[in-house]
Structures are given as structure tokens and as C-alpha cells.
Design an enzyme around this catalytic site. Structure first.
Site: not given
Length: 388
Positions: A37, A129-130, A132, A176, A228
Site C-alpha cells: 500500500t 524484515l527490511s 536494507s 521501511d 515487485y
């Protein structure tokens, strides 16, 4: 210092032969609900987790940048004079991209000194879990301080997003970085990705005796590859066909019209975003009115939508979700960008061992690689950890 902080400081000294000026850290994040979103100007509801990336950094007296990490053998060197996205590659594009992006938000890169940085982390890579954003946010708060930029946290989140979009080449939204920079203990960040307004919402998991179990399927994903980007393109095509600037401008009342105008695949992509936005709003309202034990069904329906409408789940994620629910979790869903990564299971604390055991047995029976499972708790966001 924690073991991770000590390891980061030692790694810096080993690579660069002197001590750092300081240590900074930022957490990974888990998205409780609100998937895909963010780049549709919608709503998301992530929280920072108690797994962190630590950076040790020292300013130089010249224009050279040197970056090294515990997960790469060689250091990468680049002059600030050549710091453009086209020159950034591999893992070093994350920290170097942040330095470049700070220049796009007002830092005068012609007058700041170079730096050395060493990065270590206990945020799992490829689990959704990001890891990056944890790197980007830790480097951003460090450079913001040592370069004297005085940028606020929402701006630093935009810096991290720009770095990931332009330097790394991943078309991700701003969720994120916002979670990593704004998080607080036992709370989640209710973020409006259009206005960037953020509100800290208490979760109440501790008082309710609930834990969030991460089930890392060990199916690796990569946001810079096609899945993605394809989903994002479908969302943009759907918005254009429906005459709106973004899918945020639609409500569930618009879905019958959308079904008549769009092909089946694009319609299902749109339906996921529209209903997921509503689920975020419903989750925040339910937490306020009824508490965390009442949000399970919203997590469940979110997973079904990602599986069937957005088609970003994989069999391992579906198995983790179904099995954890059968073993006593009150709600479960895949989290992150999809095509692998992790599922989350909101579970009464006393049932965590039973859920772990059931998921392990189910994966073994299916012939899948054993998942990694661990509990995460909502944590504070990016910060300076220590002077050295």
C-alpha cells in the site's frame, strides 16, 4: 556495549586500523499489516523490531569514502566527487546511496569530508524484515549528525527511500525507513504514505501476553527483480484506467466499477490495495477499541488477499500461516514484499513452543528447508548508541 556493538567497533578497528568516532544503529521492521500500500499513497502499520544494524563511522580529512561490512570480504572506496548512482553497485549501494541522497536533500557534498564506515547486523537478510532500511537508516542518522545537517526523521526516511529507488534500483515505498526511524517500544507506526503523517499507536502486546513469532521461510527474495516492479506497474495501470492519481483515492465502494473496467489480473491487484488500506484502518481502530487480541481476523484476511489477489505468496509462506493458526496463533500472514521471506504469527506467549513445533514438523513433512523462527518485540528506532 552489546555483543553486536562490540563486534562492530572491533570490525571497524580491524579494517581501518583506528577507532571510530561513534556507533549508530537502526532496527529492522516487521509490517503488522498494510502490504504494497505504501507506494500507492496508502496506509501502513509497521513496527521497529529488536534486531538492529550497527554502523561504526569516522570522518576523514579528505574526500574519500571507505565502506566495509561483516558480510562482505572487501572494502569499497569511492571519492565524494564521483558519488552518483551510476557508480554504486552491490551491497555498498545502500550506505553510499544514502550519502548521495543526502546531497539531494540539501547536504553540500562539495564541502563535507569523506568517511569510513563498518556495518554489522543481526537483522536477517532476505526475510522481509527490511535489513536494507536498517542499513540506510543507521547510516542516515550517523551522517546527519557528523555532517551537521539537522534533518528531521521524516526527511531522513525520504533520503533512505531515494537511495533505495535510485542507487539500489528497488522501487520500494517509504514504509521501511519510516518504521526504522520513528519506531517506539511496544508501539507501531501508523503511517499515511501520502502525507507522511505518522502516529505512534500502542500495541499492548506485552500486557495481553502476546508475542509476534517470525517464521523465516529461508526462501530468499529480491525487490530489484521483476515481481515487485510488475505489481507496482499493475497498480499504476489500474489507477490510470480508473482516472485517479493513485489507488489511495479509491474505496471498496469503487470496486464494482473497477471490475467492469479492468482485466481480471489488474482488478485483483487493485482489489488487494483497496481492501488492504481498509484493513489497516480497521486494525488501528480495533487496537484502540478492543485491544490486540481482536485483530487476528484482519491478519488472516490480509494473507488471503496477498495470496489470491496480489499473488505474492509462496507455498512455504502459506504453510507457515495455516499451520501456525491451527496450532494456536490468533492471526497470521506473510509480511514484506513477498515472493519469499517471512510470515508472522500473533500468538499467546504460552503457545509459542507449540506453534514452533507444529511449523517445524509441517515443513519437514513437506520437504521444505527448515524455517528460522524467533520472537520479535516492538523496539525504539534509529539512534546514536555510543561515542566510540
Amino acid at each position: 556495549m552489546t555483543d553486536l556493538q562490540q563486534a562492530t567497533a572491533a570490525g571497524f578497528k580491524s579494517r581501518f586500523a583506528h577507532a571510530p568516532d561513534g556507533l549508530w544503529s537502526a532496527p529492522g521492521r516487521v509490517n503488522l499489516i498494510g502490504e504494497h500500500t505504501d507506494y500507492n499513497d496508502g496506509f501502513v502499520f509497521p513496527f521497529a523490531i529488536d534486531r538492529r544494524t550497527v554502523v561504526a563511522l569516522r570522518l576523514r580529512s579528505d574526500r574519500l569514502i571507505r565502506v566495509a561490512s561483516s558480510f562482505a570480504e572487501d572494502a569499497v572506496e569511492l571519492s565524494l566527487d564521483h558519488l552518483v548512482p551510476e557508480n554504486l553497485h552491490g551491497w555498498s549501494a545502500y550506505p553510499l546511496g544514502v550519502a548521495w541522497a543526502l546531497g539531494e536533500f540539501g547536504a553540500d557534498l562539495t564541502h563535507v569530508p569523506g568517511f569510513e564506515v563498518f556495518i554489522d547486523s543481526d537483522v536477517p537478510i532476505g526475510a522481509g524484515l527490511s535489513s536494507s532500511a536498517a542499513i540506510e537508516s543507521a547510516v542516515a542518522v550517523a551522517l546527519n549528525e557528523v555532517w551537521g545537517l539537522d534533518l528531521d526523521r521524516p526527511t531522513l526516511a525520504r533520503v533512505g527511500q531515494l537511495a533505495e529507488n535510485r542507487a539500489v534500483g528497488a522501487p520500494t515505498g517509504i514504509m521501511d525507513q519510516s518504521a526504522s526511524l520513528l519506531g517506539e517500544a511496544d508501539a507501531a507506526v501508523f503511517l499515511d504514505c501520502r502525507t507522511l503523517d505518522a502516529e505512534i499507536i500502542p500495541l499492548g502486546f506485552d500486557a495481553a501476553g502476546l508475542d509476534l513469532l517470525i517464521i523465516d521461510t529461508n526462501v530468499s527474495h529480491d525487490h530489484a527483480t521483476g515481481g515487485y516492479a510488475d505489481r507496482r506497474a499493475s497498480c499504476e495501470a489500474g489507477a490510470a484506467a480508473l482516472g485517479v492519481g493513485s489507488l489511495r483515492d479509491l474505496s471498496e465502494a469503487d470496486l464494482p466499477r473497477a471490475a467492469t473496467l479492468l482485466d481480471d489480473e489488474t482488478f485483483r491487484r487493485v482489489r488487494h490495495i483497496v481492501t488492504e488500506n481498509q484493513r489497516v484502518l480497521d486494525t488501528v481502530r480495533t487496537l484502540r477499541d478492543l485491544g490486540p487480541t481482536a485483530i487476528g481476523a484482519l491478519l488472516d484476511t490480509s494473507h488471503v488477499s496477498m495470496r489470491d489477489d496480489f499473488e505474492i505468496s509462496v507455498p512455504q509462506l502459506d504453510l507457515a500461516v495455516v499451520t501456525s493458526r491451527e496450532a494456536g496463533a490468533i492471526g497470521a500472514r506473510m509480511t514484506g514484499g513477498g515472493f519469499g521471506g517471512a510470515a508472522i504469527a500473533l500468538t499467546p506467549r504460552e503457545l509459542i513452543p507449540a506453534v514452533r513445533s507444529a511449523v517445524s514438523e509441517a515443513f519437514a513433512s513437506a520437504g521444505y528447508v527448515a524455517p528460522d523462527m524467533f520472537v520479535v518485540r516492538a523496539s525504539d528506532g534509529a539512534r546514536r548508541d555510543t561515542a566510540a
